[in-house]
Design a protein around this motif. Structure first.
Motif, PDB file in Angstrom:
ATOM      1  N   GLN A  70      55.633  41.696  34.122  1.00 56.13           N
ATOM      2  CA  GLN A  70      55.974  41.439  35.425  1.00 56.13           C
ATOM      3  C   GLN A  70      55.271  41.852  36.613  1.00 56.13           C
ATOM      4  OE1 GLN A  70      59.785  43.242  35.598  1.00 56.13           O
ATOM      5  NE2 GLN A  70      60.761  42.147  34.106  1.00 56.13           N
ATOM      6  N   VAL A  71      54.204  42.909  36.537  1.00 53.47           N
ATOM      7  CA  VAL A  71      53.405  43.183  37.611  1.00 53.47           C
ATOM      8  C   VAL A  71      52.267  42.208  37.862  1.00 53.47           C
ATOM      9  CG1 VAL A  71      51.626  44.907  38.171  1.00 53.47           C
ATOM     10  CG2 VAL A  71      53.983  45.708  37.279  1.00 53.47           C
ATOM     11  N   ASP A  72      51.839  41.487  36.539  1.00 52.41           N
ATOM     12  CA  ASP A  72      50.808  40.550  36.608  1.00 52.41           C
ATOM     13  C   ASP A  72      51.534  39.336  37.454  1.00 52.41           C
ATOM     14  OD1 ASP A  72      48.851  41.942  35.415  1.00 52.41           O
ATOM     15  OD2 ASP A  72      49.466  41.217  33.485  1.00 52.41           O
ATOM     16  N   TYR A  73      52.702  38.910  36.946  1.00 53.47           N
ATOM     17  CA  TYR A  73      53.400  37.794  37.685  1.00 53.47           C
ATOM     18  C   TYR A  73      53.546  38.106  39.289  1.00 53.47           C
ATOM     19  CZ  TYR A  73      56.858  34.448  38.836  1.00 53.47           C
ATOM     20  OH  TYR A  73      57.916  33.347  39.527  1.00 53.47           O
ATOM     21  N   GLN A  74      53.841  39.350  39.633  1.00 49.71           N
ATOM     22  CA  GLN A  74      54.033  39.430  40.901  1.00 49.71           C
ATOM     23  C   GLN A  74      52.540  39.424  41.795  1.00 49.71           C
ATOM     24  OE1 GLN A  74      56.356  43.096  40.571  1.00 49.71           O
ATOM     25  NE2 GLN A  74      58.001  42.084  41.265  1.00 49.71           N
ATOM     26  N   SER A  75      51.533  39.939  41.056  1.00 45.82           N
ATOM     27  CA  SER A  75      50.319  40.003  41.680  1.00 45.82           C
ATOM     28  C   SER A  75      49.800  38.274  41.815  1.00 45.82           C
ATOM     29  CB  SER A  75      49.376  40.851  40.650  1.00 45.82           C
ATOM     30  OG  SER A  75      49.712  42.112  40.659  1.00 45.82           O
ATOM     31  N   SER A  76      50.173  37.679  40.855  1.00 53.35           N
ATOM     32  CA  SER A  76      49.780  36.312  40.766  1.00 53.35           C
ATOM     33  C   SER A  76      50.520  35.526  41.843  1.00 53.35           C
ATOM     34  CB  SER A  76      49.978  35.470  39.613  1.00 53.35           C
ATOM     35  OG  SER A  76      49.239  36.073  38.441  1.00 53.35           O
ATOM     36  N   LEU A  77      51.769  35.996  42.091  1.00 53.89           N
ATOM     37  CA  LEU A  77      52.445  35.259  43.368  1.00 53.89           C
ATOM     38  C   LEU A  77      51.742  35.482  44.562  1.00 53.89           C
ATOM     39  CD1 LEU A  77      56.102  35.756  42.059  1.00 53.89           C
ATOM     40  CD2 LEU A  77      55.038  33.754  42.351  1.00 53.89           C
ATOM     41  N   LYS A  78      51.608  37.038  44.736  1.00 57.36           N
ATOM     42  CA  LYS A  78      51.072  37.303  46.058  1.00 57.36           C
ATOM     43  C   LYS A  78      49.390  36.573  46.247  1.00 57.36           C
ATOM     44  CE  LYS A  78      53.373  41.729  46.249  1.00 57.36           C
ATOM     45  NZ  LYS A  78      53.198  43.177  45.794  1.00 57.36           N
ATOM     46  N   ALA A  79      48.857  36.422  45.129  1.00 56.44           N
ATOM     47  CA  ALA A  79      47.537  36.052  45.325  1.00 56.44           C
ATOM     48  C   ALA A  79      47.653  34.437  45.308  1.00 56.44           C
ATOM     49  CB  ALA A  79      46.509  36.505  44.083  1.00 56.44           C
ATOM     50  N   GLY A  80      48.541  33.880  45.264  1.00 54.98           N
ATOM     51  CA  GLY A  80      48.878  32.421  45.279  1.00 54.98           C
ATOM     52  C   GLY A  80      48.355  31.857  43.975  1.00 54.98           C
ATOM     53  N   THR A  81      48.153  32.455  42.986  1.00 52.93           N
ATOM     54  CA  THR A  81      47.574  31.747  41.856  1.00 52.93           C
ATOM     55  C   THR A  81      48.714  31.148  40.912  1.00 52.93           C
ATOM     56  OG1 THR A  81      47.527  33.773  40.717  1.00 52.93           O
ATOM     57  CG2 THR A  81      45.322  32.914  41.984  1.00 52.93           C
ATOM     58  N   LEU A  82      49.845  31.362  41.104  1.00 49.78           N
ATOM     59  CA  LEU A  82      51.218  30.922  40.329  1.00 49.78           C
ATOM     60  C   LEU A  82      51.969  30.120  41.315  1.00 49.78           C
ATOM     61  CD1 LEU A  82      52.253  33.806  37.986  1.00 49.78           C
ATOM     62  CD2 LEU A  82      51.003  31.287  37.493  1.00 49.78           C
ATOM     63  N   PRO A  83      52.670  29.109  40.988  1.00 52.34           N
ATOM     64  CA  PRO A  83      53.639  28.391  41.678  1.00 52.34           C
ATOM     65  C   PRO A  83      54.983  29.193  41.578  1.00 52.34           C
ATOM     66  CG  PRO A  83      53.207  26.960  39.935  1.00 52.34           C
ATOM     67  CD  PRO A  83      52.224  28.187  39.699  1.00 52.34           C
ATOM     68  N   SER A  84      55.509  29.582  42.486  1.00 51.12           N
ATOM     69  CA  SER A  84      56.879  30.511  42.387  1.00 51.12           C
ATOM     70  C   SER A  84      57.982  29.553  42.121  1.00 51.12           C
ATOM     71  CB  SER A  84      57.173  31.365  43.604  1.00 51.12           C
ATOM     72  OG  SER A  84      57.371  30.709  44.879  1.00 51.12           O
ATOM     73  N   GLY A  85      59.008  29.945  41.264  1.00 56.70           N
ATOM     74  CA  GLY A  85      60.119  29.243  41.022  1.00 56.70           C
ATOM     75  C   GLY A  85      60.077  27.972  40.257  1.00 56.70           C
ATOM     76  N   ARG A  86      59.038  27.761  39.657  1.00 57.14           N
ATOM     77  CA  ARG A  86      58.690  26.589  38.834  1.00 57.14           C
ATOM     78  C   ARG A  86      58.553  26.690  37.481  1.00 57.14           C
ATOM     79  NH1 ARG A  86      56.682  21.797  42.631  1.00 57.14           N
ATOM     80  NH2 ARG A  86      57.976  22.310  44.427  1.00 57.14           N
TER      81      ARG A  86
END
Length: 86
Positions: A70-86
């Motif tokens: 979960q922490v990695d996922y949240q960090s990736s969202l903040k960094a813009g490296t993951l598309p959120s909600g897809r």
């Protein structure tokens, strides 16, 4: 009236209307036009509806992830490296 999906090989244009004269510039409602007799939204309206439930989808994804990721996922969202909600 009925609408169906169909393949289209031609060019598709996505318009962004000038809303500088509108009082409610931030409202997606003011981003409509008539195209071939249909009231349609421009890119501003499309984006408003596309991202409308993004926070709920992101929260749902986060809840399904194992706690150790979960922490990695949240960090990736903040960094813009993951598309959120897809």
């Amino acid at each position: 009236m009925k609408a169906d999906r169909e393949l289209f090989a031609g060019a598709v244009h996505n318009l962004k209307l000038d809303r500088s004269s509108l009082q409610e510039k931030r409202e997606a409602k003011g981003s409509t036009l008539y195209a071939n007799g249909f009231l349609v939204g421009d890119v501003t309206m499309q984006r408003a509806y596309e991202f409308k439930d993004r926070a709920a989808l992101t929260a749902e994804l986060l809840a399904r992830l194992p706690a150790r990721w979960q922490v990695d996922y949240q960090s990736s969202l903040k960094a813009g490296t993951l598309p959120s909600g897809r």
